[in-house]
Write a protein that holds these residues in place. Structure first.
Motif, mmCIF file in Angstrom:
data_model
loop_
_atom_site.group_PDB
_atom_site.id
_atom_site.type_symbol
_atom_site.label_atom_id
_atom_site.label_comp_id
_atom_site.label_asym_id
_atom_site.label_seq_id
_atom_site.Cartn_x
_atom_site.Cartn_y
_atom_site.Cartn_z
ATOM 1 N N GLN A 182 3.078 1.204 10.786
ATOM 2 C CA GLN A 182 3.203 0.842 9.369
ATOM 3 C C GLN A 182 4.649 0.921 8.895
ATOM 4 O O GLN A 182 4.914 1.126 7.711
ATOM 5 C CB GLN A 182 2.301 1.744 8.512
ATOM 6 N N VAL A 237 5.246 -3.101 12.405
ATOM 7 C CA VAL A 237 4.635 -3.206 11.078
ATOM 8 C C VAL A 237 3.422 -4.112 11.218
ATOM 9 O O VAL A 237 3.543 -5.335 11.301
ATOM 10 C CB VAL A 237 5.613 -3.770 10.037
ATOM 11 N N PRO A 239 0.224 -4.432 9.159
ATOM 12 C CA PRO A 239 -0.623 -4.059 8.018
ATOM 13 C C PRO A 239 -2.080 -4.451 8.179
ATOM 14 O O PRO A 239 -2.950 -3.849 7.553
ATOM 15 C CB PRO A 239 0.022 -4.799 6.842
#
Length: 357
Positions: A182, A237, A239
């Motif tokens: 994240q 990253v 999400p």
């Protein structure tokens, strides 16, 4: 007679030692002997811990002293058998990765006032916990008011939780955290929250003095497992990554507008929890927009939890009126109506609901 089981060669065996007072034992084994924590639970007042070091894996747990217990991880589902060695040592075959057990719900009305106690207890990583649902509703839910008085770096390690649902709401101060896939570490400020989906690796890095967060989890008793091999941040990253049907959520209060809560005279700030959990749970912050009472229809799900972040109000439930102040919490049983009356202008109420499944 020879006993054969499909042992998991990748899972470490554990020698279980009787331990009725975990805190000083951890100090001895970790600080003095150099072991490290692999698993510990429950987070709010730990009683069981698994440690590794010097080629050994130890499990400290309440129990009678004696010749000890060796726990061997087994791949066969449902295996839970024991044999006893000639010297009295007990050998246990246990599931290598048992599923999360969700106890049946035991609904009841709960009201915990900050002014009434009970005294806070020291939990994991030096955090102080106040139990907001002492009965745990039969073991199905736990809610804790967690504080860090002094602030600064937090003695935490990369870990994850075996849970069905877990969220963290920052009530006061700030805390810097980092989560698996994240991005870089970030700060949760007052009013912000995160959904920690099952098994996501994370770590608490530092906090402001006087940090206060509210943590809600299901089931009440769940394992916290260390992952010493994962370095955070991971550099990714993702999400939309799926964690057992849920996605990571970071709600930023300052970036979220208020919306009208029906004709109640209140406004709500939606955290996005319903979407992130796939419809399992919802979390909103309420504030008064006009004089009057907040009337709410009975909730048919498993949990309706409220926490007074700021301000005061009166909770009307089952014909009784209960004065609420900052840091008070309550649980309303399924099917029972309730209302909030006489809210102070600065009232901010965290409301968390979990659907029946």
């Amino acid at each position: 007679m020879t006993v054969h089981h499909a042992l998991d060669p990748a899972a470490p065996a554990e020698v279980q030692l009787a331990c009725d007072d975990l805190a000083p034992a951890l100090t001895f084994f970790v600080d003095r002997l150099g072991f490290r924590v692999e698993t510990i639970f429950p987070a709010e007042e730990p009683t069981v811990a698994s440690l590794s070091g010097h080629g050994l894996r130890l499990r400290l747990a309440p129990g009678a002293a004696g010749a000890g217990v060796i726990r061997l991880a087994c791949l066969e589902p449902g295996v839970d058998r024991t044999v006893t060695a000639p010297n009295g040592t007990v050998i246990e075959w246990v599931p290598a990765d048992p599923p999360v057990h969700i106890p049946p719900l035991a609904p009841e009305f709960v009201l915990t006032r900050a002014a009434d106690g009970p005294p806070q207890g020291l939990g994991r990583a030096g955090m102080t916990y106040r139990d907001l649902i002492p009965s745990r509703l039969g073991g199905r839910f736990v809610a804790s008011h967690i504080t860090i008085a002094d602030g600064g770096p937090v003695a935490d390690w990369t870990h994850f939780h075996k849970v069905r649902f877990q969220m963290i709401f920052c009530a006061r101060g700030w805390v810097r955290v980092v989560y698996e896939d994240q991005g870089p570490p970030f700060v949760l400020n007052a009013g912000d929250c995160v959904l920690q989906p099952p098994r996501i690796r994370h770590r608490v890095l530092e906090s402001s003095p006087g940090l206060e967060v509210v943590e809600i989890g299901c089931p009440a008793l769940h394992e916290t497992r260390a992952d010493h091999d994962m370095a955070l941040p991971t550099g990714l990253v993702l999400p939309a990554r799926d964690f057992d049907g849920q996605v990571f959520l970071r709600h930023i209060a300052a970036e979220t507008p208020w919306a009208v809560e029906g004709d109640s005279g209140f406004e709500r700030r939606d955290t996005g929890m319903m979407h992130a959990t796939g419809g399992l749970a919802d979390a909103v912050v309420l504030r008064p927009a006009a004089a009057g009472a907040l009337r709410v229809q009975p909730h048919a799900g498993e949990l309706m939890f409220g926490f007074v972040v700021e301000g005061e109000a009166t909770l009307n439930q089952a014909g009784a009126a209960h004065a609420l102040a900052r840091a008070d919490a309550f649980v309303i049983p399924p099917g029972e109506p309730r209302s909030l009356a006489s809210p102070s202008p600065d009232l901010r109420l965290l409301r968390v609901t979990v659907e029946a499944r």
